[in-house]
Design a protein around this motif. Structure first.
Motif: not given
Length: 132
Positions: A17-19, A49-51, A77-79
Motif C-alpha cells: 500500500n506504500y506507493t 518510495v520513489m516513482n 506499477s499501477s497495471s
C-alpha cells in the motif's frame, strides 16, 4: 516521528500500500515482523518510495538497521502490481541465493557443489532418474 526518519509504518501494515513517494520507517524488528509484503523482519528499517516521471511505476527500497546494512529493492506499477524483492549486495561476503541467479556459496568449492546439486536435480526431474 523521529527527526529525519519520515513517517512511521504501523504494526500490521502492508507494504504493497506504500506507493506515495517519501520516506517511511519500521521502528524495530518486532514491528517489522508484523508487516505484510516485506522482505526483511530482522530489525527496524527505512523504506524509501520513489516513482518514475510518468508516475505509473514505483520503486521501493529498504535499508535495514543492521551491522551489515542490508538493502532490498522492488519495482511495481499501477497495471501489474508489485514485483519480487531483490537484495542488493553490499560486500563480497554477501551470498546471492541460487533462486536469484547466484551460487548460494561464499567460496568457489561451495558454489560448485551447490550448482552441481542444482544440475543433478534438473537431470533427475527431466529424465526421471535418481542418483546412485
Amino acid at each position: 516521528a523521529m527527526v529525519g526518519q519520515g513517517e512511521s509504518i504501523p504494526a500490521n501494515a502492508d507494504l504493497n500500500n506504500y506507493t506515495t513517494p517519501g520516506t517511511y520507517y519500521s521502528v524495530s524488528g518486532s514491528n517489522s515482523a508484523t508487516l505484510t509484503n516485506t522482505p526483511y523482519t530482522g530489525t527496524g528499517f527505512k523504506l524509501e518510495v520513489m516513482n518514475t516521471v510518468s508516475g505509473n511505476h514505483w520503486i521501493q527500497e529498504i535499508k535495514a538497521n543492521s551491522a551489515s546494512v542490508r538493502t532490498y529493492r522492488r519495482i511495481g506499477s499501477s497495471s501489474d502490481g508489485w514485483g519480487t524483492w531483490y537484495q542488493i549486495l553490499q560486500t563480497t561476503g554477501d551470498v546471492v541465493p541460487i533462486g536469484q541467479g547466484g551460487t548460494g556459496g561464499k567460496t568457489v568449492p561451495d558454489a560448485v557443489a551447490n550448482l552441481w546439486d542444482e544440475i543433478a536435480k534438473k537431470i533427475e526431474a527431466t529424465y526421471n532418474v535418481t542418483k546412485k
